[in-house]
Design a protein around this motif. Structure first.
Motif, PDB file in Angstrom:
ATOM      1  N   ILE A   1      26.415  55.480  25.993  1.00  0.00           N
ATOM      2  CA  ILE A   1      26.308  56.908  26.288  1.00  0.00           C
ATOM      3  C   ILE A   1      26.220  57.684  24.978  1.00  0.00           C
ATOM      4  CG2 ILE A   1      27.499  56.777  28.499  1.00  0.00           C
ATOM      5  CD1 ILE A   1      29.948  57.971  27.121  1.00  0.00           C
ATOM      6  N   ASN A   2      25.571  58.817  25.037  1.00  0.00           N
ATOM      7  CA  ASN A   2      25.423  59.692  23.892  1.00  0.00           C
ATOM      8  C   ASN A   2      26.800  60.189  23.471  1.00  0.00           C
ATOM      9  OD1 ASN A   2      25.147  62.585  22.812  1.00  0.00           O
ATOM     10  ND2 ASN A   2      23.097  61.725  22.548  1.00  0.00           N
ATOM     11  N   LEU A   3      27.080  60.171  22.177  1.00  0.00           N
ATOM     12  CA  LEU A   3      28.389  60.570  21.670  1.00  0.00           C
ATOM     13  C   LEU A   3      28.694  62.029  21.997  1.00  0.00           C
ATOM     14  CD1 LEU A   3      30.907  59.733  20.161  1.00  0.00           C
ATOM     15  CD2 LEU A   3      29.740  60.314  18.035  1.00  0.00           C
ATOM     16  N   ASP A   4      27.701  62.905  21.918  1.00  0.00           N
ATOM     17  CA  ASP A   4      27.917  64.314  22.258  1.00  0.00           C
ATOM     18  C   ASP A   4      28.360  64.460  23.714  1.00  0.00           C
ATOM     19  OD1 ASP A   4      27.213  65.187  19.721  1.00  0.00           O
ATOM     20  OD2 ASP A   4      25.111  65.510  20.270  1.00  0.00           O
ATOM     21  N   ASP A   5      27.710  63.726  24.612  1.00  0.00           N
ATOM     22  CA  ASP A   5      28.085  63.774  26.028  1.00  0.00           C
ATOM     23  C   ASP A   5      29.498  63.239  26.252  1.00  0.00           C
ATOM     24  OD1 ASP A   5      25.577  64.787  26.590  1.00  0.00           O
ATOM     25  OD2 ASP A   5      24.749  62.837  27.159  1.00  0.00           O
ATOM     26  N   HIS A   6      29.836  62.187  25.540  1.00  0.00           N
ATOM     27  CA  HIS A   6      31.177  61.606  25.664  1.00  0.00           C
ATOM     28  C   HIS A   6      32.240  62.599  25.191  1.00  0.00           C
ATOM     29  CE1 HIS A   6      34.422  58.725  25.693  1.00  0.00           C
ATOM     30  NE2 HIS A   6      34.662  59.020  24.420  1.00  0.00           N
ATOM     31  N   LEU A   7      32.000  63.252  24.067  1.00  0.00           N
ATOM     32  CA  LEU A   7      32.973  64.216  23.550  1.00  0.00           C
ATOM     33  C   LEU A   7      33.134  65.403  24.504  1.00  0.00           C
ATOM     34  CD1 LEU A   7      32.043  64.095  19.777  1.00  0.00           C
ATOM     35  CD2 LEU A   7      34.166  63.278  20.831  1.00  0.00           C
ATOM     36  N   LEU A   8      32.038  65.865  25.087  1.00  0.00           N
ATOM     37  CA  LEU A   8      32.139  66.947  26.069  1.00  0.00           C
ATOM     38  C   LEU A   8      32.935  66.517  27.290  1.00  0.00           C
ATOM     39  CD1 LEU A   8      28.630  68.644  25.971  1.00  0.00           C
ATOM     40  CD2 LEU A   8      30.818  69.651  25.317  1.00  0.00           C
ATOM     41  N   SER A   9      32.766  65.272  27.718  1.00  0.00           N
ATOM     42  CA  SER A   9      33.527  64.783  28.867  1.00  0.00           C
ATOM     43  C   SER A   9      35.020  64.692  28.545  1.00  0.00           C
ATOM     44  CB  SER A   9      32.996  63.432  29.344  1.00  0.00           C
ATOM     45  OG  SER A   9      33.322  62.415  28.425  1.00  0.00           O
ATOM     46  N   GLU A  10      35.354  64.568  27.264  1.00  0.00           N
ATOM     47  CA  GLU A  10      36.749  64.563  26.840  1.00  0.00           C
ATOM     48  C   GLU A  10      37.234  65.967  26.454  1.00  0.00           C
ATOM     49  OE1 GLU A  10      37.616  61.621  23.911  1.00  0.00           O
ATOM     50  OE2 GLU A  10      37.362  60.007  25.359  1.00  0.00           O
ATOM     51  N   ARG A  11      36.429  66.987  26.791  1.00  0.00           N
ATOM     52  CA  ARG A  11      36.771  68.388  26.604  1.00  0.00           C
ATOM     53  C   ARG A  11      36.908  68.758  25.127  1.00  0.00           C
ATOM     54  NH1 ARG A  11      38.331  70.554  31.502  1.00  0.00           N
ATOM     55  NH2 ARG A  11      39.788  72.026  30.626  1.00  0.00           N
ATOM     56  N   LYS A  12      36.001  68.229  24.306  1.00  0.00           N
ATOM     57  CA  LYS A  12      35.960  68.519  22.880  1.00  0.00           C
ATOM     58  C   LYS A  12      34.620  69.167  22.557  1.00  0.00           C
ATOM     59  CE  LYS A  12      39.093  64.814  21.846  1.00  0.00           C
ATOM     60  NZ  LYS A  12      39.324  63.526  21.217  1.00  0.00           N
ATOM     61  N   ILE A  13      34.666  70.344  21.931  1.00  0.00           N
ATOM     62  CA  ILE A  13      33.467  71.107  21.612  1.00  0.00           C
ATOM     63  C   ILE A  13      33.418  71.318  20.102  1.00  0.00           C
ATOM     64  CG2 ILE A  13      32.264  73.310  21.933  1.00  0.00           C
ATOM     65  CD1 ILE A  13      33.670  73.575  24.608  1.00  0.00           C
ATOM     66  N   PHE A  14      32.219  71.231  19.533  1.00  0.00           N
ATOM     67  CA  PHE A  14      32.038  71.414  18.106  1.00  0.00           C
ATOM     68  C   PHE A  14      31.153  72.624  17.833  1.00  0.00           C
ATOM     69  CE2 PHE A  14      33.389  67.131  18.487  1.00  0.00           C
ATOM     70  CZ  PHE A  14      34.033  66.818  17.301  1.00  0.00           C
ATOM     71  N   LEU A  15      31.580  73.475  16.906  1.00  0.00           N
ATOM     72  CA  LEU A  15      30.768  74.584  16.407  1.00  0.00           C
ATOM     73  C   LEU A  15      30.469  74.267  14.956  1.00  0.00           C
ATOM     74  CD1 LEU A  15      29.470  77.364  16.346  1.00  0.00           C
ATOM     75  CD2 LEU A  15      31.738  78.344  16.021  1.00  0.00           C
ATOM     76  N   GLU A  16      29.203  73.978  14.669  1.00  0.00           N
ATOM     77  CA  GLU A  16      28.788  73.629  13.319  1.00  0.00           C
ATOM     78  C   GLU A  16      27.744  74.625  12.839  1.00  0.00           C
ATOM     79  OE1 GLU A  16      28.886  68.944  12.947  1.00  0.00           O
ATOM     80  OE2 GLU A  16      27.606  69.600  14.604  1.00  0.00           O
ATOM     81  N   GLY A  17      27.802  74.976  11.567  1.00  0.00           N
ATOM     82  CA  GLY A  17      26.812  75.872  10.987  1.00  0.00           C
ATOM     83  C   GLY A  17      27.180  77.330  11.192  1.00  0.00           C
ATOM     84  N   ASP A  18      26.211  78.179  10.933  1.00  0.00           N
ATOM     85  CA  ASP A  18      26.433  79.621  11.052  1.00  0.00           C
ATOM     86  C   ASP A  18      26.752  80.016  12.489  1.00  0.00           C
ATOM     87  OD1 ASP A  18      25.909  80.005   8.375  1.00  0.00           O
ATOM     88  OD2 ASP A  18      23.802  80.510   8.689  1.00  0.00           O
ATOM     89  N   ILE A  19      27.633  80.984  12.625  1.00  0.00           N
ATOM     90  CA  ILE A  19      27.953  81.515  13.947  1.00  0.00           C
ATOM     91  C   ILE A  19      26.846  82.494  14.324  1.00  0.00           C
ATOM     92  CG2 ILE A  19      29.585  82.922  15.249  1.00  0.00           C
ATOM     93  CD1 ILE A  19      31.798  81.728  13.507  1.00  0.00           C
ATOM     94  N   ARG A  20      26.106  82.146  15.370  1.00  0.00           N
ATOM     95  CA  ARG A  20      24.992  82.961  15.845  1.00  0.00           C
ATOM     96  C   ARG A  20      25.131  83.170  17.347  1.00  0.00           C
ATOM     97  NH1 ARG A  20      22.798  78.627  13.928  1.00  0.00           N
ATOM     98  NH2 ARG A  20      21.634  78.247  15.828  1.00  0.00           N
ATOM     99  N   SER A  21      24.418  84.121  17.843  1.00  0.00           N
ATOM    100  CA  SER A  21      24.457  84.428  19.270  1.00  0.00           C
ATOM    101  C   SER A  21      24.096  83.206  20.116  1.00  0.00           C
ATOM    102  CB  SER A  21      23.498  85.578  19.571  1.00  0.00           C
ATOM    103  OG  SER A  21      23.423  85.823  20.946  1.00  0.00           O
ATOM    104  N   GLU A  22      23.088  82.440  19.679  1.00  0.00           N
ATOM    105  CA  GLU A  22      22.604  81.312  20.465  1.00  0.00           C
ATOM    106  C   GLU A  22      23.665  80.221  20.611  1.00  0.00           C
ATOM    107  OE1 GLU A  22      20.888  82.197  17.534  1.00  0.00           O
ATOM    108  OE2 GLU A  22      19.617  83.620  18.592  1.00  0.00           O
TER     109      GLU A  22
END
Length: 76
Positions: free
Chosen positions: A18-39
């Protein structure tokens, strides 16, 4: 995060990749990387709202950002 990272798990269907990003989301972990933008803040807010409605478990937000748009950061 690199989208080509995978995790190998064993399930009732056998061994799966499984994709690591999908696995982390299923474990309720979110990452914010880079500049904070509206998108990217809008996407994170949507994920937080979805997770909040699913269970009363803790959600972890990891922030690795040099800064960015103040209004978007306040919305988050």
């Amino acid at each position: 995060m690199r989208s080509d990272l995978n995790k190998i798990i064993e399930s009732s269907r056998g061994i799966e990749r499984i994709n690591l990003d999908d696995h982390l989301l299923s474990e309720r972990k979110i990452f914010l990387e880079g500049d904070i933008r509206s998108e990217n803040c809008t996407d994170i807010i949507k994920a937080l709202m979805l997770m909040d409605g699913q269970a009363d478990k803790e959600i972890t937000l990891y922030i690795n950002s040099p800064g960015g748009d103040c209004e978007s950061g306040l919305a988050l």
